[in-house]
Design a protein around this motif. Structure first.
Motif, PDB file in Angstrom:
ATOM      1  N   ALA A 277     -25.729  -6.653 -34.555  1.00 28.88           N
ATOM      2  CA  ALA A 277     -24.879  -7.064 -35.669  1.00 28.88           C
ATOM      3  C   ALA A 277     -24.151  -8.377 -35.410  1.00 28.88           C
ATOM      4  N   ASN A 278     -24.014  -8.753 -34.124  1.00 24.15           N
ATOM      5  CA  ASN A 278     -23.161  -9.898 -33.787  1.00 24.15           C
ATOM      6  C   ASN A 278     -23.823 -10.960 -32.909  1.00 24.15           C
ATOM      7  N   LYS A 279     -25.127 -10.856 -32.681  1.00 20.73           N
ATOM      8  CA  LYS A 279     -25.790 -11.758 -31.734  1.00 20.73           C
ATOM      9  C   LYS A 279     -25.780 -13.212 -32.156  1.00 20.73           C
ATOM     10  N   SER A 280     -25.532 -13.489 -33.417  1.00 21.54           N
ATOM     11  CA  SER A 280     -25.492 -14.884 -33.882  1.00 21.54           C
ATOM     12  C   SER A 280     -24.106 -15.507 -33.740  1.00 21.54           C
ATOM     13  N   LEU A 281     -23.114 -14.707 -33.353  1.00 19.75           N
ATOM     14  CA  LEU A 281     -21.748 -15.207 -33.239  1.00 19.75           C
ATOM     15  C   LEU A 281     -21.483 -15.794 -31.853  1.00 19.75           C
ATOM     16  N   PRO A 282     -20.564 -16.746 -31.747  1.00 21.28           N
ATOM     17  CA  PRO A 282     -20.234 -17.356 -30.438  1.00 21.28           C
ATOM     18  C   PRO A 282     -19.282 -16.485 -29.631  1.00 21.28           C
ATOM     19  N   LEU A 283     -19.778 -15.351 -29.165  1.00 24.69           N
ATOM     20  CA  LEU A 283     -18.963 -14.436 -28.370  1.00 24.69           C
ATOM     21  C   LEU A 283     -19.266 -14.678 -26.897  1.00 24.69           C
ATOM     22  N   GLY A 284     -18.339 -15.346 -26.191  1.00 24.86           N
ATOM     23  CA  GLY A 284     -18.634 -15.866 -24.871  1.00 24.86           C
ATOM     24  C   GLY A 284     -19.292 -17.218 -25.059  1.00 24.86           C
ATOM     25  N   TYR A 285     -19.036 -18.161 -24.156  1.00 26.40           N
ATOM     26  CA  TYR A 285     -19.566 -19.510 -24.353  1.00 26.40           C
ATOM     27  C   TYR A 285     -21.088 -19.509 -24.483  1.00 26.40           C
ATOM     28  N   TYR A 286     -21.762 -18.655 -23.720  1.00 25.72           N
ATOM     29  CA  TYR A 286     -23.224 -18.598 -23.780  1.00 25.72           C
ATOM     30  C   TYR A 286     -23.726 -17.408 -24.589  1.00 25.72           C
ATOM     31  N   GLY A 287     -22.845 -16.770 -25.339  1.00 28.69           N
ATOM     32  CA  GLY A 287     -23.258 -15.731 -26.266  1.00 28.69           C
ATOM     33  C   GLY A 287     -23.440 -14.355 -25.651  1.00 28.69           C
ATOM     34  N   LEU A 288     -23.794 -13.417 -26.498  1.00 36.66           N
ATOM     35  CA  LEU A 288     -23.992 -12.037 -26.076  1.00 36.66           C
ATOM     36  C   LEU A 288     -25.262 -11.881 -25.239  1.00 36.66           C
ATOM     37  N   ILE A 289     -25.222 -10.914 -24.342  1.00 33.25           N
ATOM     38  CA  ILE A 289     -26.365 -10.595 -23.484  1.00 33.25           C
ATOM     39  C   ILE A 289     -27.006  -9.309 -23.998  1.00 33.25           C
TER      40      ILE A 289
ATOM     41  N   ASP B 234     -11.467  -2.630 -26.816  1.00 34.02           N
ATOM     42  CA  ASP B 234     -12.836  -2.209 -27.102  1.00 34.02           C
ATOM     43  C   ASP B 234     -13.647  -3.387 -27.636  1.00 34.02           C
ATOM     44  N   LEU B 235     -14.903  -3.149 -27.978  1.00 36.62           N
ATOM     45  CA  LEU B 235     -15.791  -4.223 -28.409  1.00 36.62           C
ATOM     46  C   LEU B 235     -15.269  -4.962 -29.635  1.00 36.62           C
ATOM     47  N   GLN B 236     -14.786  -4.225 -30.615  1.00 39.43           N
ATOM     48  CA  GLN B 236     -14.330  -4.866 -31.845  1.00 39.43           C
ATOM     49  C   GLN B 236     -13.096  -5.731 -31.598  1.00 39.43           C
ATOM     50  N   THR B 237     -12.151  -5.220 -30.789  1.00 41.09           N
ATOM     51  CA  THR B 237     -10.950  -5.997 -30.476  1.00 41.09           C
ATOM     52  C   THR B 237     -11.303  -7.233 -29.671  1.00 41.09           C
ATOM     53  N   TRP B 238     -12.231  -7.078 -28.730  1.00 42.00           N
ATOM     54  CA  TRP B 238     -12.696  -8.226 -27.936  1.00 42.00           C
ATOM     55  C   TRP B 238     -13.310  -9.283 -28.847  1.00 42.00           C
ATOM     56  N   LYS B 239     -14.143  -8.848 -29.776  1.00 44.87           N
ATOM     57  CA  LYS B 239     -14.779  -9.769 -30.721  1.00 44.87           C
ATOM     58  C   LYS B 239     -13.719 -10.540 -31.515  1.00 44.87           C
ATOM     59  N   GLU B 240     -12.731  -9.835 -32.026  1.00 51.65           N
ATOM     60  CA  GLU B 240     -11.686 -10.480 -32.827  1.00 51.65           C
ATOM     61  C   GLU B 240     -10.916 -11.497 -31.992  1.00 51.65           C
TER      62      GLU B 240
ATOM     63  N   THR C 103     -10.978 -18.551 -25.586  1.00 54.07           N
ATOM     64  CA  THR C 103     -10.039 -18.958 -24.527  1.00 54.07           C
ATOM     65  C   THR C 103      -8.879 -17.980 -24.358  1.00 54.07           C
ATOM     66  N   PHE C 104      -8.882 -16.858 -25.095  1.00 55.38           N
ATOM     67  CA  PHE C 104      -7.731 -15.962 -25.046  1.00 55.38           C
ATOM     68  C   PHE C 104      -7.515 -15.345 -23.666  1.00 55.38           C
ATOM     69  N   TRP C 105      -8.552 -15.380 -22.831  1.00 53.40           N
ATOM     70  CA  TRP C 105      -8.475 -14.758 -21.508  1.00 53.40           C
ATOM     71  C   TRP C 105      -7.924 -15.695 -20.432  1.00 53.40           C
ATOM     72  N   TYR C 106      -7.761 -16.967 -20.726  1.00 52.98           N
ATOM     73  CA  TYR C 106      -7.300 -17.929 -19.727  1.00 52.98           C
ATOM     74  C   TYR C 106      -5.999 -17.509 -19.029  1.00 52.98           C
ATOM     75  N   PRO C 107      -4.957 -17.061 -19.761  1.00 53.24           N
ATOM     76  CA  PRO C 107      -3.700 -16.697 -19.083  1.00 53.24           C
ATOM     77  C   PRO C 107      -3.846 -15.570 -18.068  1.00 53.24           C
ATOM     78  N   ALA C 108      -4.845 -14.691 -18.245  1.00 49.00           N
ATOM     79  CA  ALA C 108      -5.009 -13.548 -17.350  1.00 49.00           C
ATOM     80  C   ALA C 108      -5.415 -13.956 -15.941  1.00 49.00           C
TER      81      ALA C 108
END
Length: 229
Positions: A28-40, A131-137, A145-150
């Motif tokens: 459902a989401n493989k065309s979206l830019p989730l992660g710089y190099y996309g979904l695996i 979860d997956l949906q929250t990560w996607k959002e 870049t939301f993970w940079y502060p962690a």
């Protein structure tokens, strides 16, 4: 008790079901830019460097981490290898950010169904019970870049995690043509692009994706390995 906890308590999910959920999420989401190099895609031929054991052996084992763990801070090389080696237990890689950074979906144990970040320096949840949906959002809202502060406080100084990336180290040594063994992350690409503009000189960097030319105007041109400069 959160709704997430209530759901898990009343609806125990097997790792096979979580994998099925991810396969549906991928389609459902493989065309979206989730992660710089996309979904695996899920499969034996799309593993990360942390996932080397056959899935039928590694996935039924409970995920062994309860919280963030930075193995770069350990002085015991054998313990570091052991900690990095058990990441594959109860998790699958779902996206790649570059520079050895992966997103994993936990399939067993207390944190089953959650998405965590794993790197060559350590691993961490970015948000409680993500979860997956929250990560996607979060990814789409922050341009990945939301993970940079962690990871900003990993190491002896602020942002040492990013400063240790090979591409940045080579640029800091004023090397303009070089190669790196891992695909560059978005932070490294942005950094080299800014260096090219600031110092008005081009950088030619080869990684597994091809050769990138960082122009003095801020543009980045990528030449694949099947092409020539």
């Amino acid at each position: 008790m959160s709704l997430f906890d209530i759901f898990k308590k009343n609806n125990p999910v097997s790792y096979q079901e979580i994998i099925t959920q991810y396969q549906e999420f991928f389609e459902a989401n493989k065309s979206l830019p989730l992660g710089y190099y996309g979904l695996i895609p899920y499969g034996e031929d799309t593993k990360s460097p942390f996932h080397v054991a056959p899935y039928d052996r590694a996935l039924p084992v409970d995920f062994p981490f309860e919280a963030a763990f930075v193995w770069d801070e350990l002085n015991d090389e054998q313990l570091i290898e052991e900690k990095m080696g058990v990441v594959q237990c109860g998790s699958i890689p779902i996206a790649r950010e570059g520079c050895g950074i992966y997103w994993i979906l936990i399939t067993t144990g207390k944190h089953a169904g959650e998405v965590w970040l794993v790197t060559e320096s350590g691993l961490t949840p970015i948000q409680e019970k993500m979860d997956l949906q929250t990560w996607k959002e979060n990814q789409l809202k922050s341009n990945n870049t939301f993970w940079y502060p962690a990871v900003a406080n990993w190491g002896p100084i602020q942002n040492a995690f990013f400063l240790t990336h090979a591409a940045k180290q080579m640029a800091a040594r004023e090397v303009e043509v070089f190669g790196v063994s891992s695909s560059m992350c978005q932070s490294c690409l942005d950094y080299l692009s800014k260096c090219a503009v600031k110092y008005q000189k081009e950088y030619f960097v080869t990684d597994p994706e091809g050769t990138r030319i960082f122009g003095t105007d801020g543009n980045i041109e990528t030449i694949g390995h099947d092409q020539s400069l």
